[in-house]
Write a protein that holds these residues in place. Sequence first.
Motif, PDB file in Angstrom:
ATOM      1  N   ARG A  51      10.046  95.803  83.618  1.00 19.95           N
ATOM      2  CA  ARG A  51      10.374  96.251  84.982  1.00 19.95           C
ATOM      3  C   ARG A  51       9.562  95.477  86.007  1.00 19.95           C
ATOM      4  NH1 ARG A  51      14.994  98.208  83.275  1.00 19.95           N
ATOM      5  NH2 ARG A  51      14.725  99.882  81.756  1.00 19.95           N
ATOM      6  N   ASN A  52       8.280  95.273  85.714  1.00 17.21           N
ATOM      7  CA  ASN A  52       7.417  94.554  86.649  1.00 17.21           C
ATOM      8  C   ASN A  52       7.916  93.129  86.859  1.00 17.21           C
ATOM      9  OD1 ASN A  52       4.903  92.618  86.996  1.00 17.21           O
ATOM     10  ND2 ASN A  52       4.312  94.599  87.862  1.00 17.21           N
ATOM     11  N   LEU A  53       8.262  92.454  85.769  1.00 18.30           N
ATOM     12  CA  LEU A  53       8.748  91.080  85.870  1.00 18.30           C
ATOM     13  C   LEU A  53      10.115  91.011  86.546  1.00 18.30           C
ATOM     14  CD1 LEU A  53       7.692  89.693  82.375  1.00 18.30           C
ATOM     15  CD2 LEU A  53       6.865  88.876  84.590  1.00 18.30           C
ATOM     16  N   SER A  54      10.921  92.040  86.370  1.00 17.57           N
ATOM     17  CA  SER A  54      12.233  92.065  87.009  1.00 17.57           C
ATOM     18  C   SER A  54      12.091  92.101  88.527  1.00 17.57           C
ATOM     19  CB  SER A  54      13.033  93.276  86.525  1.00 17.57           C
ATOM     20  OG  SER A  54      13.278  93.200  85.132  1.00 17.57           O
ATOM     21  N   VAL A 149       6.038  77.711  95.554  1.00 22.29           N
ATOM     22  CA  VAL A 149       5.783  77.958  94.125  1.00 22.29           C
ATOM     23  C   VAL A 149       6.739  79.000  93.566  1.00 22.29           C
ATOM     24  CG1 VAL A 149       3.342  77.384  94.447  1.00 22.29           C
ATOM     25  CG2 VAL A 149       4.052  79.790  94.429  1.00 22.29           C
ATOM     26  N   GLU A 150       7.316  79.838  94.444  1.00 22.90           N
ATOM     27  CA  GLU A 150       8.223  80.874  93.962  1.00 22.90           C
ATOM     28  C   GLU A 150       9.512  80.302  93.385  1.00 22.90           C
ATOM     29  OE1 GLU A 150       7.409  83.950  93.531  1.00 22.90           O
ATOM     30  OE2 GLU A 150       5.439  83.665  94.462  1.00 22.90           O
ATOM     31  N   VAL A 151       9.854  79.072  93.775  1.00 22.98           N
ATOM     32  CA  VAL A 151      11.005  78.418  93.141  1.00 22.98           C
ATOM     33  C   VAL A 151      10.729  78.270  91.647  1.00 22.98           C
ATOM     34  CG1 VAL A 151      12.388  76.317  93.024  1.00 22.98           C
ATOM     35  CG2 VAL A 151      11.644  77.203  95.262  1.00 22.98           C
ATOM     36  N   ASN A 152       9.514  77.834  91.321  1.00 22.05           N
ATOM     37  CA  ASN A 152       9.122  77.737  89.921  1.00 22.05           C
ATOM     38  C   ASN A 152       8.975  79.102  89.276  1.00 22.05           C
ATOM     39  OD1 ASN A 152       6.153  77.641  88.215  1.00 22.05           O
ATOM     40  ND2 ASN A 152       7.913  76.538  87.404  1.00 22.05           N
ATOM     41  N   SER A 153       8.495  80.082  90.047  1.00 21.16           N
ATOM     42  CA  SER A 153       8.280  81.422  89.488  1.00 21.16           C
ATOM     43  C   SER A 153       9.571  82.038  88.960  1.00 21.16           C
ATOM     44  CB  SER A 153       7.656  82.341  90.545  1.00 21.16           C
ATOM     45  OG  SER A 153       6.335  81.941  90.834  1.00 21.16           O
ATOM     46  N   VAL A 154      10.711  81.635  89.516  1.00 22.57           N
ATOM     47  CA  VAL A 154      11.993  82.115  88.992  1.00 22.57           C
ATOM     48  C   VAL A 154      12.084  81.812  87.496  1.00 22.57           C
ATOM     49  CG1 VAL A 154      14.496  81.792  89.040  1.00 22.57           C
ATOM     50  CG2 VAL A 154      13.211  81.920  91.197  1.00 22.57           C
ATOM     51  N   PHE A 155      11.710  80.604  87.117  1.00 22.70           N
ATOM     52  CA  PHE A 155      11.812  80.185  85.718  1.00 22.70           C
ATOM     53  C   PHE A 155      10.623  80.676  84.891  1.00 22.70           C
ATOM     54  CE2 PHE A 155      13.996  77.125  88.440  1.00 22.70           C
ATOM     55  CZ  PHE A 155      15.289  77.271  87.952  1.00 22.70           C
ATOM     56  N   LEU A 156       9.457  80.818  85.520  1.00 23.66           N
ATOM     57  CA  LEU A 156       8.314  81.389  84.811  1.00 23.66           C
ATOM     58  C   LEU A 156       8.581  82.833  84.424  1.00 23.66           C
ATOM     59  CD1 LEU A 156       4.996  80.219  86.579  1.00 23.66           C
ATOM     60  CD2 LEU A 156       5.716  79.785  84.225  1.00 23.66           C
ATOM     61  N   HIS A 157       9.104  83.622  85.371  1.00 30.49           N
ATOM     62  CA  HIS A 157       9.400  85.027  85.086  1.00 30.49           C
ATOM     63  C   HIS A 157      10.536  85.145  84.067  1.00 30.49           C
ATOM     64  CE1 HIS A 157       6.587  86.008  88.096  1.00 30.49           C
ATOM     65  NE2 HIS A 157       7.366  85.886  89.139  1.00 30.49           N
ATOM     66  N   THR A 158      11.540  84.280  84.207  1.00 33.81           N
ATOM     67  CA  THR A 158      12.639  84.294  83.244  1.00 33.81           C
ATOM     68  C   THR A 158      12.122  83.985  81.845  1.00 33.81           C
ATOM     69  OG1 THR A 158      14.219  83.605  84.943  1.00 33.81           O
ATOM     70  CG2 THR A 158      14.865  83.271  82.635  1.00 33.81           C
ATOM     71  N   ARG A 159      11.205  83.040  81.745  1.00 31.39           N
ATOM     72  CA  ARG A 159      10.608  82.688  80.461  1.00 31.39           C
ATOM     73  C   ARG A 159       9.943  83.897  79.814  1.00 31.39           C
ATOM     74  NH1 ARG A 159       5.338  81.353  79.010  1.00 31.39           N
ATOM     75  NH2 ARG A 159       5.133  79.944  77.209  1.00 31.39           N
ATOM     76  N   LEU A 160       9.150  84.626  80.596  1.00 32.40           N
ATOM     77  CA  LEU A 160       8.466  85.801  80.051  1.00 32.40           C
ATOM     78  C   LEU A 160       9.446  86.908  79.669  1.00 32.40           C
ATOM     79  CD1 LEU A 160       5.342  85.975  82.414  1.00 32.40           C
ATOM     80  CD2 LEU A 160       5.418  85.242  80.025  1.00 32.40           C
TER      81      LEU A 160
END
Length: 252
Positions: A51-54, A149-160
Amino acid sequence: MDTWLNEVQKHPALYVLCCSLIFRILHRFLLQTVPSPGIVDTDPWRTWKWRNLSVSLVHSLLTGIWAVTCVIQHPAMVQEIHSTYTPSSYMLVVVSSGYFIQDAGDIIFSGYAKASWEFLLHHVMVIWCFLYAVFTHHYVAGAVVALFVEVNSVFLHTRLLLKLAKVAHNSFIYTINKLLNVVTYVTFRLGAQFYLTWYLIHHYSSLDHALYFLVTMMLMNIMILIYFYRLLRTDFFNKRRPHNSAPKFAED
């Protein structure tokens, strides 16, 4: 537009808190309406983390696009990160400040602060810098560039999220995401961080509180380089290591 900007700037704390509340409501909405994988629901830690990552993913999608749009519409912000901003960019920093406060609170009150100390340390530094921009109207453009950096965070969060769902590392979706993740990590995360660091060093003598912001940037640079190393090691040079069952938010 200037009218509502003046209103927001009269009561910045109120609007930041309202944004925090909106993200908290989003958290509850996702908890109640969006299904999660069965393997996630079997463990309280995984359920909370999902939920947090979502919510974090929604924030990244929103603010990453917003930040890039602000700079495209007003490129001068890149050259004048201390004094230049637009109403839209100011509101972006207000919204993002609200998110980071909400997320820090979620980590602390969930009882997983120890396992998530890296995220908490990052959030504390971001919150201080962003609130400085919100209350003083200085470095708003710098905060906008930082939000690249949030552009990258889209893929970082998706990875997790994919790791939580136990998606195979050799699957198509994981492979595509890890490639986009490393490309955007270099271009949007490292690029934005190193540009801001260079700017602070180059204009050090003419900037307010330059030492504080430079130290903050250096700490963040160390953190993102360490995480980048861990990311490359796990996704591209993976070797079998003993499994650690202890919960850890920023896992490799």
